[in-house]
Design an enzyme around this catalytic site. Sequence first.
Site, PDB file in Angstrom:
ATOM      1  NE  ARG A  67      -3.915   0.220   0.732  1.00  0.00           N
ATOM      2  CZ  ARG A  67      -4.212  -0.942  -0.425  1.00  0.00           C
ATOM      3  NH1 ARG A  67      -3.862  -0.887  -1.481  1.00  0.00           N
ATOM      4  NH2 ARG A  67      -5.080  -1.920   0.150  1.00  0.00           N
ATOM      5  CG  HIS A 138      -7.565   2.461   0.299  1.00  0.00           C
ATOM      6  ND1 HIS A 138      -6.815   2.269  -0.747  1.00  0.00           N
ATOM      7  CD2 HIS A 138      -7.776   1.576   1.054  1.00  0.00           C
ATOM      8  CE1 HIS A 138      -6.629   1.017  -0.462  1.00  0.00           C
ATOM      9  NE2 HIS A 138      -7.403   0.484   0.502  1.00  0.00           N
ATOM     10  CE  LYS A 164      -9.715  -2.601   1.288  1.00  0.00           C
ATOM     11  NZ  LYS A 164      -8.328  -2.371   1.777  1.00  0.00           N
ATOM     12  NE  ARG A 202     -13.942  -1.551   9.560  1.00  0.00           N
ATOM     13  CZ  ARG A 202     -12.409  -1.677   8.927  1.00  0.00           C
ATOM     14  NH1 ARG A 202     -12.338  -2.738   8.415  1.00  0.00           N
ATOM     15  NH2 ARG A 202     -11.690  -0.613   8.624  1.00  0.00           N
ATOM     16  CB  THR A 311     -26.385   4.886  26.210  1.00  0.00           C
ATOM     17  OG1 THR A 311     -25.789   5.232  27.531  1.00  0.00           O
ATOM     18  CG2 THR A 311     -25.409   4.945  25.342  1.00  0.00           C
ATOM     19  CE  LYS A 315     -29.565   6.280  29.074  1.00  0.00           C
ATOM     20  NZ  LYS A 315     -29.481   5.557  30.566  1.00  0.00           N
ATOM     21  CG  ASP A 356     -31.889   3.187  31.957  1.00  0.00           C
ATOM     22  OD1 ASP A 356     -31.262   2.079  31.953  1.00  0.00           O
ATOM     23  OD2 ASP A 356     -31.246   4.140  31.698  1.00  0.00           O
ATOM     24  CB  ALA A 393     -27.940   7.301  36.005  1.00  0.00           C
ATOM     25  NE  ARG A 417     -27.808  18.698  36.265  1.00  0.00           N
ATOM     26  CZ  ARG A 417     -27.092  17.929  35.491  1.00  0.00           C
ATOM     27  NH1 ARG A 417     -25.680  17.580  35.786  1.00  0.00           N
ATOM     28  NH2 ARG A 417     -27.765  17.014  34.670  1.00  0.00           N
ATOM     29  CE1 TYR A 487     -21.601  -1.294  32.354  1.00  0.00           C
ATOM     30  CE2 TYR A 487     -23.478  -0.419  32.859  1.00  0.00           C
ATOM     31  CZ  TYR A 487     -22.409  -0.501  32.070  1.00  0.00           C
ATOM     32  OH  TYR A 487     -22.777  -0.037  30.493  1.00  0.00           O
ATOM     33  CD  GLN A 519     -32.121  -1.708  26.504  1.00  0.00           C
ATOM     34  OE1 GLN A 519     -31.192  -2.332  26.504  1.00  0.00           O
ATOM     35  NE2 GLN A 519     -31.940  -0.229  26.081  1.00  0.00           N
TER      36      GLN A 519
HETATM   37  P1  NAP Z   1     -24.926  12.610  34.027  1.00  0.00           P
HETATM   38  O1  NAP Z   1     -26.433  12.673  33.265  1.00  0.00           O
HETATM   39  O2  NAP Z   1     -23.724  13.108  33.143  1.00  0.00           O
HETATM   40  O3  NAP Z   1     -24.936  12.885  35.403  1.00  0.00           O
HETATM   41  C1  NAP Z   1     -23.897  12.834  36.312  1.00  0.00           C
HETATM   42  C2  NAP Z   1     -24.179  13.074  37.601  1.00  0.00           C
HETATM   43  O4  NAP Z   1     -23.074  12.737  38.526  1.00  0.00           O
HETATM   44  C3  NAP Z   1     -24.504  14.572  37.560  1.00  0.00           C
HETATM   45  O5  NAP Z   1     -25.397  15.040  38.842  1.00  0.00           O
HETATM   46  C4  NAP Z   1     -23.124  15.407  38.223  1.00  0.00           C
HETATM   47  O6  NAP Z   1     -23.048  16.224  38.990  1.00  0.00           O
HETATM   48  C5  NAP Z   1     -22.521  14.088  39.056  1.00  0.00           C
HETATM   49  N1  NAP Z   1     -21.075  14.038  39.096  1.00  0.00           N
HETATM   50  C6  NAP Z   1     -20.083  13.892  37.932  1.00  0.00           C
HETATM   51  N2  NAP Z   1     -19.060  13.954  38.314  1.00  0.00           N
HETATM   52  C7  NAP Z   1     -18.979  14.212  39.667  1.00  0.00           C
HETATM   53  C8  NAP Z   1     -18.004  14.403  40.660  1.00  0.00           C
HETATM   54  N3  NAP Z   1     -16.831  14.085  40.197  1.00  0.00           N
HETATM   55  N4  NAP Z   1     -18.257  14.504  41.899  1.00  0.00           N
HETATM   56  C9  NAP Z   1     -19.667  14.576  42.280  1.00  0.00           C
HETATM   57  N5  NAP Z   1     -20.664  14.523  41.216  1.00  0.00           N
HETATM   58  C10 NAP Z   1     -20.266  14.313  39.909  1.00  0.00           C
HETATM   59  O7  NAP Z   1     -24.575  10.772  33.914  1.00  0.00           O
HETATM   60  P2  NAP Z   1     -25.783   9.705  34.039  1.00  0.00           P
HETATM   61  O8  NAP Z   1     -26.143   9.467  32.603  1.00  0.00           O
HETATM   62  O9  NAP Z   1     -26.696  10.277  34.911  1.00  0.00           O
HETATM   63  O10 NAP Z   1     -25.004   8.662  34.439  1.00  0.00           O
HETATM   64  C11 NAP Z   1     -24.219   8.525  35.876  1.00  0.00           C
HETATM   65  C12 NAP Z   1     -23.736   6.922  36.115  1.00  0.00           C
HETATM   66  O11 NAP Z   1     -24.653   6.282  36.276  1.00  0.00           O
HETATM   67  C13 NAP Z   1     -22.663   6.631  34.949  1.00  0.00           C
HETATM   68  O12 NAP Z   1     -21.484   7.015  35.092  1.00  0.00           O
HETATM   69  C14 NAP Z   1     -23.133   5.146  34.976  1.00  0.00           C
HETATM   70  O13 NAP Z   1     -21.794   4.325  35.384  1.00  0.00           O
HETATM   71  C15 NAP Z   1     -24.277   5.024  35.687  1.00  0.00           C
HETATM   72  N6  NAP Z   1     -25.400   4.246  34.936  1.00  0.00           N
HETATM   73  C16 NAP Z   1     -25.589   2.868  35.049  1.00  0.00           C
HETATM   74  C17 NAP Z   1     -26.455   2.351  34.391  1.00  0.00           C
HETATM   75  C18 NAP Z   1     -26.623   0.673  34.697  1.00  0.00           C
HETATM   76  O14 NAP Z   1     -27.561   0.114  34.076  1.00  0.00           O
HETATM   77  N7  NAP Z   1     -26.132   0.358  35.786  1.00  0.00           N
HETATM   78  C19 NAP Z   1     -27.373   3.012  33.632  1.00  0.00           C
HETATM   79  C20 NAP Z   1     -27.250   4.256  33.190  1.00  0.00           C
HETATM   80  C21 NAP Z   1     -26.055   4.819  33.959  1.00  0.00           C
HETATM   81  P3  NAP Z   1     -23.249  17.806  38.682  1.00  0.00           P
HETATM   82  O15 NAP Z   1     -24.824  17.984  38.344  1.00  0.00           O
HETATM   83  O16 NAP Z   1     -22.691  18.672  39.730  1.00  0.00           O
HETATM   84  O17 NAP Z   1     -22.539  17.822  37.213  1.00  0.00           O
END
Ligand code: NAP
Length: 525
Positions: A67, A138, A164, A202, A311, A315, A356, A393, A417, A487, A519
């Site tokens: 190549r 390419h 290709k 792919r 995700t 969402k 969730d 979450a 918040r 997790y 799901q």
């Molecule tokens: P997100 O929307 O970005 O929210 C993150 C939250 O965490 C906010 O409230 C943020 O606070 C706070 N935060 C971030 N960094 C921080 C720190 N260093 N100190 C203190 N607070 C902090 O994220 P999300 O979608 O909610 O997801 C959060 C977590 O949930 C993910 O990391 C993931 O591991 C977990 N999760 C698990 C599942 C499952 O199926 N088990 C599903 C979804 C998510 P501020 O508002 O101050 O920024």
Amino acid sequence: MNLVCVPIAVDHPDMVGLALERAGLAADRGANLIEWRVDALAEDPQALGAMRRLVRESPLPAIVTIRAAAEGGLYDGDDRDRVSLLESLGTSGDPPRYLDVEWSSYSRSANLAQKIDLVVDHPGQARAVETRLILSLHDLEGRPRDLLQKVAAMAQEPACAIVKLAWRARSIRDNLELFDLLSERPAPMAAMGLGPFGLMSRVLSPKFGGFMAYAALESDLATADGQPTIEELLETYRYREVGPATEVFGIVGWPVAHSQSPAFHNARFREQDRDAVLVPMPVAPGWEPFMASLGAMLDHPRLSFRGACVTMPHKEHLCRFVAERGGAVEPLAARIGAANTLLVRKDGSLLAANTDAPAAAEAMASGFSIDPSTLGPRSLAQKRIAVLGAGGAAAAVAAGLAAHGASVVIANRTADRAEALAERLAKSGEGAWRVSAATLDSLACGCFHGFVNATPIGMAGGPEPDGSPLPDEVVLDDSIVVFDTVYAPARTPLLAEAASRGAKIVAGLEMFTRQAVRQQALFAE
Ligand code: NAP
């Protein structure tokens, strides 16, 4: 047969033995072809001998490729020398099954094309020749200029056995043009999008009649950006089972590279013997990219797009998207304002659901020794639970718990918040939910039956992988349940600490698996 080609780079004659060993491993793992990428080797004085040995001892039919640097390779020498090498190889006793030559070189010089034509099979070939020609195009930046004209010209070359195409996909929408080109191919064709956006091209190539897909023996041996390993292609993405009728699901988010959804859902599809595959669909943050990407997937006439796990950070966008397209947003998802599952029903109608929230409630219930299958609207009515975080979450967890009667208190680094989320959830929908906000300091009141971490604290690769979101003053004992939605790792610092203090712990995988099982049930509709 869905063919897989494993490219193996050989930079120096000393590497030939190792390269042949790698080819043996590729054959054991299910490859059909080996591509000897001898770009760098070609400039070595011993190149011809080394290339002959590679082809002769190859455990699988071989493609030989030198190549050029201009198309992403390592060969920086003279085109004439390169062609002389290929010519000598082609006329040796053990010629390769294929030669791969860039269209840019082949079309630039009639003399060069003539020399290549001498050693490959084509209607005007006087000798019996085994070697066939792959003409390749390419572009490492994006869609090649004059693409359609070039494809037509390549296909019209009498010596061209396979066209290709490989160019950098800049969004998942670029894959759709590759699928159209494959579907309407004027000659056998391999077509792929480079980079993370191109992975689905792919995996899905056999659905549109693609000749083969390239896969690396190991991730650190990939020869192109976005190349999956052969194990990922065959095991995680069911490449061998993909065909014209395969239903396509996605994991839509940013980033999605490390999502466990493909492994989970594709394993279930395999168990069910269902002709379906779930592929990564990275979509950049923002409503516009989400709307444009999902719209294109849905509107493509041949993709058979049946749904997606959605995700971060899309969402909320999913609820809006489905509502704007006239679909149904499940009441719980509408109340939370976020959904993680898109279903495209057989009649084309859309459904957005949030799995969730019920998964979080079930996970928490298991911590309280309540059988999750018996959960009713009042099952958690005696429980006061603190949720740490106020993002997506946290909203799903708080809603899931409140929907089963729990009294939920949201606490977050940014207190505003937490208040806004609590107010929104408490006022949403019919049937009041008991949701309020509190400061992190106030969590040490001794008045909670459980705590849920819904921040990324403790997550591998996150902002504080060794940290714990729970204030030190909070007292834990065996009457308290601590649930960490994080997790990865399975046992976070919070869970380790809570377990050491005697609390009952619930791991994030419990929620992940439960939401994914839900799901699957939706995808079966
Ligand atoms: P997100 O929307 O970005 O929210 C993150 C939250 O965490 C906010 O409230 C943020 O606070 C706070 N935060 C971030 N960094 C921080 C720190 N260093 N100190 C203190 N607070 C902090 O994220 P999300 O979608 O909610 O997801 C959060 C977590 O949930 C993910 O990391 C993931 O591991 C977990 N999760 C698990 C599942 C499952 O199926 N088990 C599903 C979804 C998510 P501020 O508002 O101050 O920024």
